[in-house]
Design an enzyme around this catalytic site. Sequence first.
Site, mmCIF file in Angstrom:
data_model
loop_
_atom_site.group_PDB
_atom_site.id
_atom_site.type_symbol
_atom_site.label_atom_id
_atom_site.label_comp_id
_atom_site.label_asym_id
_atom_site.label_seq_id
_atom_site.Cartn_x
_atom_site.Cartn_y
_atom_site.Cartn_z
ATOM 1 N N ASP A 139 0.757 -1.245 -0.039
ATOM 2 C CA ASP A 139 0.179 -0.047 -0.097
ATOM 3 C C ASP A 139 0.919 1.285 -0.054
ATOM 4 O O ASP A 139 0.489 2.346 -0.570
ATOM 5 C CB ASP A 139 -0.967 -0.117 1.174
ATOM 6 C CG ASP A 139 -1.803 -1.114 1.234
ATOM 7 O OD1 ASP A 139 -1.924 -1.764 0.553
ATOM 8 O OD2 ASP A 139 -2.617 -1.392 2.310
ATOM 9 N N ASP B 181 -2.613 5.626 -2.825
ATOM 10 C CA ASP B 181 -1.879 4.481 -2.431
ATOM 11 C C ASP B 181 -1.208 3.550 -3.658
ATOM 12 O O ASP B 181 -1.866 3.527 -4.464
ATOM 13 C CB ASP B 181 -3.009 3.310 -1.660
ATOM 14 C CG ASP B 181 -3.461 3.983 -0.318
ATOM 15 O OD1 ASP B 181 -3.178 4.885 0.020
ATOM 16 O OD2 ASP B 181 -4.308 3.174 0.182
ATOM 17 N N HIS C 227 -7.710 0.071 -4.138
ATOM 18 C CA HIS C 227 -6.729 -1.022 -4.415
ATOM 19 C C HIS C 227 -6.915 -1.850 -5.752
ATOM 20 O O HIS C 227 -8.129 -2.207 -5.485
ATOM 21 C CB HIS C 227 -6.088 -1.759 -3.366
ATOM 22 C CG HIS C 227 -5.524 -1.022 -2.138
ATOM 23 N ND1 HIS C 227 -5.340 -1.336 -1.091
ATOM 24 C CD2 HIS C 227 -5.387 0.425 -2.109
ATOM 25 C CE1 HIS C 227 -4.757 -0.598 -0.082
ATOM 26 N NE2 HIS C 227 -5.100 0.724 -0.911
ATOM 27 N N ASP D 77 -5.727 -4.724 -6.661
ATOM 28 C CA ASP D 77 -5.534 -6.022 -6.692
ATOM 29 C C ASP D 77 -6.359 -7.156 -6.680
ATOM 30 O O ASP D 77 -6.026 -8.259 -6.280
ATOM 31 C CB ASP D 77 -4.167 -6.249 -6.127
ATOM 32 C CG ASP D 77 -4.227 -5.427 -4.665
ATOM 33 O OD1 ASP D 77 -5.150 -5.043 -4.336
ATOM 34 O OD2 ASP D 77 -3.055 -5.321 -3.986
ATOM 35 N N CYS E 261 -1.029 -7.840 -1.249
ATOM 36 C CA CYS E 261 -1.058 -6.686 -0.289
ATOM 37 C C CYS E 261 0.008 -6.877 0.761
ATOM 38 O O CYS E 261 0.909 -5.763 0.911
ATOM 39 C CB CYS E 261 -2.472 -6.823 0.680
ATOM 40 S SG CYS E 261 -4.034 -6.466 -0.436
#
Length: 425
Positions: free
Chosen positions: A132, A217, A267, A269, A375
């Site tokens: 992150d 991030d 995020h 992912d 992560c």
Amino acid sequence: MDGRGVPAPAAGGDKYVCDRYDPATFGPVCAFTEWDPLEEVIVGRGDNACEPDVNVDPVWKCLFQCGDLGRRGPYPKSLIDAGKAELDNLTRVLQNEGVTVRRPEIVDFHKPFNSPGSFEVPNGFNCTCPRDILMTVGNTILEAPMGLRTRFFEYQAYRPLVQEYFKEGANWVTAPKGVMRDTLYDPAYPVSDSGIERRDALAKHKHITTEAEPTFDAADCMRMGRDLFFQRSFVSNEFGIEWFRRTFSPQGYRVHTLHTEDTVPKHIDCTLVPLRPGLAVENPYRKSEERNVFTENGWRLLKSANPTPIPDQWMKQVIRPTSSWIGINIFSIDDRRIVAASHEKEVIKMLESVGAKVVPVPFQAMFYLGGAFHCATTDVRRRGDRYSYFKTIDEEEAQKDDAAKYTNYIGYHDCNQYNHQKIFA
């Protein structure tokens, strides 16, 4: 050039721009993709992990879809211990695969802190997820500003490692830390993700974060050679993405903004996960408005299997800050070996169907502490050179007057040449 891409000379290349794997010249940090062979990685820690206060972070309120729950302070000890054990085991697994693993410093997240005139928080979060805050772009290690107030000082856990890499020859860039006043967040933004109000806002590219200052991030970005794909989300705004673009464009990178159908965007992912040149896993419920750039360049967007929800002892004790699609948050050791949660049978079957060798690892407590394998890691060094995997973008760029400035890359991979079922047979 064959199907795997034979390196071509870099026309007009700048010798100071890192366009190839060369630790002797460019230092110990190097990564151009998510899939080149991994040599060194940072794995997070779960020590002193705390639950965030939704009252001081409007983003958390939208992510959790709730008002004040009266929760803050340390997570249950059983959860922290289980998360630490999972991260320690992941460390051993990666080491057994031949990867050097580094860990951040242990930091006390229990303490309150404040920013004069902006905000006060009763405690921090944790450092389970280095992805992150840290990102490797070529031989540059980047510290992201972070979009959550509770994570403002999280960089301190990684600073000794970053300074070490810098002293050994890597570049080090820190994005502008935010002031994070209330103007960064839209007070009228709809909390519930199931209502028409939230969908209408996202259709207009409106998010809980405004454009008051740059924020992002690092986990909202995926690297695919010269092209870096950045998701606009609740923690990454257009201002932040533009700062990132101006920072890395002079090195020959092309930064693209993605807008997805995700109603809780945070995020990338669990939305778009590249596996190797020409192949990426796509969340079928979060397709990007800009997905044509992949299909037009021979990329196969593999429809993700549905993750497997499983009950656990912490479900009623804490709110899980991760997506229901956390099962596709996987991590590539190279373009064949992929780490995935051992209970995600359908995800594993999907990956094996395209020739992957899955490394199954137990992971569940970490879903409550911050994330899964992508992560919980930040790749420091991958063995591979910089290529372009998007021929149409190359052709468009070649037509521009300033194209000669940005040609410092090794060559072009033809993604249409890949047979994803048999390439590793």
